[in-house]
Enzyme design. Structure first.
Site, short mmCIF file in Angstrom:
data_model
loop_
_atom_site.label_atom_id
_atom_site.label_comp_id
_atom_site.label_asym_id
_atom_site.label_seq_id
_atom_site.Cartn_x
_atom_site.Cartn_y
_atom_site.Cartn_z
N HIS A 307 0.85 -1.20 0.00
CA HIS A 307 0.00 0.00 0.00
C HIS A 307 0.87 1.24 0.00
CE1 HIS A 307 -3.19 2.79 1.08
NE2 HIS A 307 -4.05 1.84 0.75
N ASP A 367 -8.10 -4.36 -0.50
CA ASP A 367 -8.63 -4.80 -1.79
C ASP A 367 -8.49 -6.30 -1.98
OD1 ASP A 367 -9.45 -2.32 -3.05
OD2 ASP A 367 -7.36 -1.79 -2.75
#
Ligand code: CMC
Length: 432
Positions: A307, A367
């Site tokens: 991320h 996700d």
């Protein structure tokens, strides 16, 4: 504002100015650059806004190194454990947790706005069946901006309240209708006695069992809550910039939806499922893909890992990981997606134990798990970003309200570093 300041000296002219430092409550303090051009003749240059604070906000706080995400000061973990999407929406919009009667009237107002104009169904049907649902959703929002244009009065508190409620209630109904269209089914009607998540599931999957509806609605409610806001990301900044021209909030949110659509913003969970499908359909095992991701000569990356902001575990990923594991445990062996989920669980195990991923803090992100849960619920991949938009409408509306209510609010107008031609005289076409 404190007496802290940063002094900037121009090496060429020897001119010097003091720029005030504004203390933040949490996170880095900021340097107030507003007098830079007036007093020193320069602009600050920061493409991608990597070190620019674009506004003042009280809504969401993120500390990526520590893995913290707080809505109005409340850690996301506590909200996911104890709250609901609806209550969290109230919190994000109004800054405090509602009392019983506040929540009742907020919920009543939302449910009464489930009554979305039926013409939206005609708009949806104009599209080809394989059109991207995000394009369809943008068209739906554009229709609403036209429908409510004559009432537009953003300085009026009642207008802001009503349009906010209408947006939060309408987007999920329109999302369910888009899903009905994709599934080539009749448009289902909303039920005013159901929550946003329950309604979305019942309208999208009218034929599943009540138990399945309950399980899916619970997972959906948490997915909505986790995606409700994430401070000044690209789509939220778009809503703020678009809304700063005093355009309709429906139009500003349509702009946010267009921004979220891009694969580097809202599209990552779709990429996770594509990767899992690829692994499933290949004759190579999971380890082969792990090695490909580690190989610096190979551009392949494990989708759903790492991320930009969270260099620690994404707190949302931890919460949704639990839901994904619970949900997958309840799926029977005959489920056609079982092999896909088995691959996901193997990838997760490898990556959490492998030194390459551990040393780079490449944890599974939100996700990775949201793609898996949405797939298990039966949502088609092209709808994943719509689900994200549905949830994020709350955050967009909260930021839009905060901006309009700010007494210093101005139209956004970034400046530029011009690198084009200097003055050039026009030549007639035959002389060029
Ligand atoms: N698979 C393999 N290696 C990776 C991955 C990955 N998914 N992500 C990062 N790395 C490696 C990268 O090669 C680099 O290695 P080295 O230090 O040896 O050169 C190191 O980890 C640091 O990577 P980075 O590119 O500097 O990290 P970044 O902050 O620029 O990238 C990212 C963050 C999300 C773009 C990246 O991790 C990635 O591409 N992940 C896969 C796509 C994905 O899941 N995106 C969704 C992110 S969440 C979206 C949201 O919240 O809105």
């Amino acid at each position: 504002m404190t007496d802290k300041k940063i002094t900037i000296k121009d090496g060429q002219s020897d001119n010097e100015i003091d720029l005030p430092v504004i203390d933040s409550i949490l996170g880095p303090n900021v340097v107030d650059m507003r007098s830079l051009e007036k007093n020193l003749g320069y602009l600050s240059h920061d493409p991608g806004f990597m070190s620019t604070s674009s506004c003042e906000s009280k809504i969401t706080f993120i500390d990526g190194n520590e893995g913290k995400l707080w809505y109005r000061g409340y850690p996301i973990e506590e909200l996911a454990e104890n709250s609901s999407f609806l209550e969290t929406a109230y919190l994000l919009l109004y800054g405090n947790l509602p009392k019983i009667n506040d929540l009742k009237s907020f919920s009543r107002d939302i449910c009464n706005s489930y009554d979305v104009d039926n013409s939206i169904k005609n708009i949806i049907e104009v599209f080809d069946i394989d059109s991207h649902p995000m394009a369809i959703m943008t068209a739906c929002l554009t229709y609403l901006s036209a429908k409510y244009h004559s009432d537009l009065d953003i300085k009026n508190k009642t207008y802001r309240y009503n349009s906010t409620i209408n947006l939060i209630a309408s987007v999920p109904i329109m999302a369910a209708w888009i899903l009905n269209f994709i599934h080539k089914k009749e448009f289902e009607n909303p039920n005013k006695n159901l929550s946003i998540a329950e309604n979305f599931i019942s309208m999208s999957f009218p034929n599943i069992s009540d138990d399945q509806k309950k399980l899916s609605s619970k997972a959906m409610d948490i997915i909505f809550l986790l995606h409700a806001d994430h401070e000044q990301n690209a789509s939220t900044s778009t809503v703020r910039l678009s809304g700063s021209s005093e355009t309709s909030p429906y139009a500003a949110i349509a702009a946010g939806i267009s921004t979220l659509w891009g694969p580097t913003h809202g599209g990552a969970n779709e990429a996770v499922i594509n990767m899992l499908e690829e692994i499933k359909n290949s004759d190579k095992d999971v380890e082969h893909y792990i090695n490909m991701a580690k190989d610096k000569e190979n551009p392949f990356r494990l989708m759903g890992f790492g991320h930009r902001i969270y260099k620690n575990y994404d707190p949302r990923a931890k919460i949704i990981q639990k839901i994904a594991h619970e949900y997958l445990k309840k799926l029977d062996e005959q489920n056609p997606n079982k092999p896909l989920f088995d691959i996901a669980m193997k990838l997760e195990k490898y990556a959490l134990e492998d030194d390459y991923f551990v040393s780079r803090k490449l944890y599974p992100n939100v996700d990775f798990y949201s793609g898996i849960v949405l797939k298990a619920i039966g949502i088609p991949q092209s709808m994943y970003t719509v689900i994200f938009a549905l949830a994020r409408t709350v955050g967009w509306a909260a930021h839009w309200n905060e901006m309009i209510e700010d007494t210093n609010f101005k139209i956004g107008r970034p400046r530029q570093l011009y690198t084009g031609k200097s003055k050039t005289s026009y030549k007639k076409i035959e002389d060029r």
